[in-house]
Design a protein around this motif. Structure first.
Motif, PDB file in Angstrom:
ATOM      1  N   ARG A 195       0.836  -1.208   0.000  1.00 31.42           N
ATOM      2  CA  ARG A 195       0.000   0.000   0.000  1.00 31.42           C
ATOM      3  C   ARG A 195       0.868   1.255   0.000  1.00 31.42           C
ATOM      4  NH1 ARG A 195      -4.852  -1.691  -0.085  1.00 31.42           N
ATOM      5  NH2 ARG A 195      -5.546  -3.514   1.067  1.00 31.42           N
ATOM      6  N   VAL A 196       2.042   1.170   0.608  1.00 31.98           N
ATOM      7  CA  VAL A 196       2.979   2.301   0.534  1.00 31.98           C
ATOM      8  C   VAL A 196       3.406   2.510  -0.915  1.00 31.98           C
ATOM      9  CG1 VAL A 196       5.229   3.168   1.238  1.00 31.98           C
ATOM     10  CG2 VAL A 196       3.804   1.958   2.898  1.00 31.98           C
ATOM     11  N   ALA A 197       3.662   1.407  -1.608  1.00 31.22           N
ATOM     12  CA  ALA A 197       4.032   1.489  -3.023  1.00 31.22           C
ATOM     13  C   ALA A 197       2.906   2.124  -3.834  1.00 31.22           C
ATOM     14  CB  ALA A 197       4.355   0.102  -3.568  1.00 31.22           C
ATOM     15  N   LYS A 198       1.669   1.741  -3.533  1.00 28.74           N
ATOM     16  CA  LYS A 198       0.519   2.315  -4.234  1.00 28.74           C
ATOM     17  C   LYS A 198       0.391   3.798  -3.918  1.00 28.74           C
ATOM     18  CE  LYS A 198      -4.409   1.543  -5.073  1.00 28.74           C
ATOM     19  NZ  LYS A 198      -5.597   0.718  -4.736  1.00 28.74           N
ATOM     20  N   LEU A 199       0.674   4.140  -2.680  1.00 30.78           N
ATOM     21  CA  LEU A 199       0.632   5.541  -2.266  1.00 30.78           C
ATOM     22  C   LEU A 199       1.643   6.363  -3.061  1.00 30.78           C
ATOM     23  CD1 LEU A 199      -0.640   7.485  -0.165  1.00 30.78           C
ATOM     24  CD2 LEU A 199       1.201   6.878   1.372  1.00 30.78           C
ATOM     25  N   LEU A 200       2.850   5.833  -3.196  1.00 28.92           N
ATOM     26  CA  LEU A 200       3.892   6.538  -3.939  1.00 28.92           C
ATOM     27  C   LEU A 200       3.563   6.605  -5.425  1.00 28.92           C
ATOM     28  CD1 LEU A 200       7.010   4.999  -2.189  1.00 28.92           C
ATOM     29  CD2 LEU A 200       6.355   7.403  -2.132  1.00 28.92           C
ATOM     30  N   SER A 201       2.925   5.573  -5.947  1.00 26.15           N
ATOM     31  CA  SER A 201       2.639   5.499  -7.381  1.00 26.15           C
ATOM     32  C   SER A 201       1.428   6.329  -7.783  1.00 26.15           C
ATOM     33  CB  SER A 201       2.404   4.046  -7.811  1.00 26.15           C
ATOM     34  OG  SER A 201       3.547   3.270  -7.585  1.00 26.15           O
ATOM     35  N   LEU A 202       0.382   6.307  -6.964  1.00 23.16           N
ATOM     36  CA  LEU A 202      -0.892   6.900  -7.372  1.00 23.16           C
ATOM     37  C   LEU A 202      -1.331   8.105  -6.560  1.00 23.16           C
ATOM     38  CD1 LEU A 202      -2.888   3.575  -7.901  1.00 23.16           C
ATOM     39  CD2 LEU A 202      -1.680   4.931  -9.621  1.00 23.16           C
ATOM     40  N   HIS A 203      -0.829   8.223  -5.338  1.00 18.46           N
ATOM     41  CA  HIS A 203      -1.298   9.308  -4.469  1.00 18.46           C
ATOM     42  C   HIS A 203      -0.113  10.013  -3.815  1.00 18.46           C
ATOM     43  CE1 HIS A 203      -5.280   7.430  -4.847  1.00 18.46           C
ATOM     44  NE2 HIS A 203      -4.680   6.286  -4.561  1.00 18.46           N
ATOM     45  N   ALA A 204       0.884  10.355  -4.617  1.00 15.66           N
ATOM     46  CA  ALA A 204       2.151  10.850  -4.065  1.00 15.66           C
ATOM     47  C   ALA A 204       1.994  12.123  -3.247  1.00 15.66           C
ATOM     48  CB  ALA A 204       3.153  11.092  -5.197  1.00 15.66           C
ATOM     49  N   ARG A 205       1.042  12.974  -3.604  1.00 10.84           N
ATOM     50  CA  ARG A 205       0.882  14.238  -2.872  1.00 10.84           C
ATOM     51  C   ARG A 205       0.548  14.004  -1.399  1.00 10.84           C
ATOM     52  NH1 ARG A 205       1.229  18.754  -5.748  1.00 10.84           N
ATOM     53  NH2 ARG A 205       0.965  18.649  -8.003  1.00 10.84           N
ATOM     54  N   VAL A 206      -0.102  12.879  -1.135  1.00 13.18           N
ATOM     55  CA  VAL A 206      -0.452  12.568   0.249  1.00 13.18           C
ATOM     56  C   VAL A 206       0.809  12.424   1.094  1.00 13.18           C
ATOM     57  CG1 VAL A 206      -1.507  10.838   1.763  1.00 13.18           C
ATOM     58  CG2 VAL A 206      -2.630  11.470  -0.380  1.00 13.18           C
ATOM     59  N   ILE A 207       1.814  11.783   0.533  1.00 12.33           N
ATOM     60  CA  ILE A 207       3.016  11.474   1.299  1.00 12.33           C
ATOM     61  C   ILE A 207       3.926  12.691   1.456  1.00 12.33           C
ATOM     62  CG2 ILE A 207       4.701  10.779  -0.471  1.00 12.33           C
ATOM     63  CD1 ILE A 207       3.712   8.668   2.552  1.00 12.33           C
ATOM     64  N   LEU A 208       3.668  13.757   0.700  1.00 17.80           N
ATOM     65  CA  LEU A 208       4.552  14.921   0.714  1.00 17.80           C
ATOM     66  C   LEU A 208       4.137  15.994   1.718  1.00 17.80           C
ATOM     67  CD1 LEU A 208       5.180  15.390  -3.119  1.00 17.80           C
ATOM     68  CD2 LEU A 208       6.584  14.182  -1.466  1.00 17.80           C
ATOM     69  N   VAL A 209       3.052  15.774   2.446  1.00 19.48           N
ATOM     70  CA  VAL A 209       2.601  16.783   3.405  1.00 19.48           C
ATOM     71  C   VAL A 209       3.567  16.853   4.591  1.00 19.48           C
ATOM     72  CG1 VAL A 209       0.189  16.460   2.790  1.00 19.48           C
ATOM     73  CG2 VAL A 209       1.149  15.152   4.688  1.00 19.48           C
ATOM     74  N   LYS A 210       3.521  17.951   5.300  1.00 21.81           N
ATOM     75  CA  LYS A 210       4.353  18.086   6.492  1.00 21.81           C
ATOM     76  C   LYS A 210       4.029  16.976   7.484  1.00 21.81           C
ATOM     77  CE  LYS A 210       5.064  23.080   6.166  1.00 21.81           C
ATOM     78  NZ  LYS A 210       4.865  24.392   6.840  1.00 21.81           N
ATOM     79  N   HIS A 211       5.040  16.558   8.212  1.00 29.01           N
ATOM     80  CA  HIS A 211       4.889  15.387   9.078  1.00 29.01           C
ATOM     81  C   HIS A 211       3.818  15.590  10.146  1.00 29.01           C
ATOM     82  CE1 HIS A 211       5.926  11.620  10.897  1.00 29.01           C
ATOM     83  NE2 HIS A 211       6.255  12.184  12.036  1.00 29.01           N
ATOM     84  N   ASP A 212       3.707  16.794  10.697  1.00 28.59           N
ATOM     85  CA  ASP A 212       2.700  17.013  11.730  1.00 28.59           C
ATOM     86  C   ASP A 212       1.280  16.889  11.158  1.00 28.59           C
ATOM     87  OD1 ASP A 212       2.920  19.318  10.246  1.00 28.59           O
ATOM     88  OD2 ASP A 212       2.776  20.684  11.945  1.00 28.59           O
ATOM     89  N   ARG A 213       1.111  17.258   9.892  1.00 33.56           N
ATOM     90  CA  ARG A 213      -0.197  17.084   9.249  1.00 33.56           C
ATOM     91  C   ARG A 213      -0.513  15.599   9.070  1.00 33.56           C
ATOM     92  NH1 ARG A 213      -4.622  19.197   8.107  1.00 33.56           N
ATOM     93  NH2 ARG A 213      -4.645  18.871   5.852  1.00 33.56           N
ATOM     94  N   MET A 214       0.497  14.812   8.731  1.00 33.90           N
ATOM     95  CA  MET A 214       0.279  13.379   8.570  1.00 33.90           C
ATOM     96  C   MET A 214      -0.068  12.738   9.908  1.00 33.90           C
ATOM     97  SD  MET A 214       0.073  10.786   6.566  1.00 33.90           S
ATOM     98  CE  MET A 214       0.896  11.163   5.010  1.00 33.90           C
ATOM     99  N   VAL A 215       0.615  13.150  10.948  1.00 35.04           N
ATOM    100  CA  VAL A 215       0.321  12.626  12.287  1.00 35.04           C
ATOM    101  C   VAL A 215      -1.124  12.944  12.661  1.00 35.04           C
ATOM    102  CG1 VAL A 215       0.851  12.859  14.747  1.00 35.04           C
ATOM    103  CG2 VAL A 215       2.718  12.755  13.078  1.00 35.04           C
TER     104      VAL A 215
END
Length: 388
Positions: A203-223
């Protein structure tokens, strides 16, 4: 001198080659005008001419790029060296044009000290053939990143989850900014958090492949997003988490709350809203106006009970004006003429079946029996679009 002339010929149009054979590099200059030009306009004309004939840009693109780049007709050695270097690594005219449109200053880059170390790194890691120009053209900012401190850790992390260079290029085509982003600052901590919270590596691979903007947010926003979604019962290990996170990270806390309040004002409980969100997260990506309009149509026009919408919340994402109302108008006419029965299939016909099937089953089938049915549905142009 002979070698340099030969290399230059490779980059020039047939007309320019003939000029080169009979004169010199001055043949690159545009025809002399009868009026006197300023040095600036002459320089600009030369830039446009060079960008079109040596770099493959359209006249419009060349004019735009010329405002960001200044070339000197007597100092073309560096631009020519860059072009020759790119061609030697498989860049065709379209790749070169795309690259220069995005990053004009590459023509002033040093081949040995700036370009070669990065190209060598990518070639060493499997980016050969068409993969290399595809990678560089997708995001030329890669060329401004340091090899050891940035490119290596980025590539190693992408390779860990995506595997082959082919898959990395596919991911970068969808999100060309991915490899030029700060991995240590945001991407790596976010990935580590998601894996720690139970997200599978696939699912991390899918995140990087299809939803990369999600992973680029600031870490506190992801938390924040991970904790908020877990509180709603959406765990990182579930398939819906990717979509739910994408929605939650795309809107502010205040807008999230506003949309909840809008739905509550229309008769939904907060529990019902959350159930619907967990089934179709993009529900809360809709605007407040869209939510109001869609709910009004389903409740007051189709007479659906809230539970039916909660069961199929994706209904609210359909366009009322372009999809739902035209279908409903057609079906009302057909029911009134007793050509179709008014039953539970009406809702399915309005919402679920494809445009092509609806046109065939309910419009063209009865067009000779109901005058103006095609116009009620949306006219000739809409029908042609469905048939194409």
């Amino acid at each position: 001198m002979a070698t340099r002339k030969k290399n230059l010929q490779l980059l020039l149009s047939p007309i320019q080659k003939r000029c080169l054979q009979t004169s010199s590099a001055d043949a690159l200059l545009p025809p002399t005008r009868t009026t006197t030009n300023t040095n600036a306009s002459s320089s600009s004309s030369f830039d446009v001419h060079f960008l079109m004939n040596s770099c493959g840009l359209s006249s419009k693109s060349a004019l735009s790029v010329s405002h960001k780049l200044q070339l000197h007709q007597n100092k073309l050695q560096k631009p020519q060296s860059v072009l020759l270097f790119l061609k030697s690594h498989g860049f065709d005219d379209s790749h070169i044009a795309q690259l220069i449109e995005k990053r004009p200053k590459i023509l002033h880059s040093g081949v040995d000290d700036t370009l070669k170390p990065k190209f060598d790194f990518f070639v060493k890691n499997g980016f050969t053939g068409k993969l290399l120009p595809q990678l560089i053209a997708s995001d030329p900012n890669i060329l401004s990143a340091a090899v050891d401190s940035h490119l290596k850790p980025c590539f190693e992390l992408l390779k860990l989850f995506l595997g082959s260079p082919d898959r990395i290029v596919v991911a970068l085509k969808r999100a060309p900014f991915l490899m030029s982003f700060s991995f240590k600052g945001a991407v790596q901590p976010n990935i580590e958090l998601l894996i720690k919270e139970g997200m599978h590596v696939d699912r991390v691979a899918k995140l990087l492949s299809l939803h990369a903007r999600v992973i680029l947010v600031k870490h506190d926003r992801m938390v924040y997003a991970v904790n908020a979604l877990k509180n709603l019962g959406v765990e990182p290990k579930t398939p819906v988490f990717l979509h739910a996170a994408k929605v939650m990270l795309s809107i502010s806390k205040s807008n999230w709350r506003k949309k909840i309040e809008v739905m509550k004002s229309l008769g939904w409980s907060e529990e019902e809203i959350i159930v619907a969100f967990k089934r179709y997260p993009y529900l809360l990506a809709c605007s407040e106006e869209k939510i109001r309009k869609s709910l009004d149509f389903f409740v007051n026009t189709l007479k659906l009970e809230p539970q039916a919408i909660i069961t199929c919340p994706e209904y609210l994402s359909y366009s009322v004006d372009r999809r739902l109302r035209p279908r409903h108008n057609v079906l009302k006419v057909l029911v009134s003429k007793k050509l179709v029965k008014e039953d539970e299939k009406i809702v399915r016909a309005v919402t679920r079946i494809s445009d092509r099937d609806f046109l065939e089953k309910y419009v063209t089938k009865y067009a000779d029996k109901v005058t103006g049915l095609l116009e009620i549905y949306g006219g000739i142009s809409k029908a042609k679009k469905m048939e194409s």
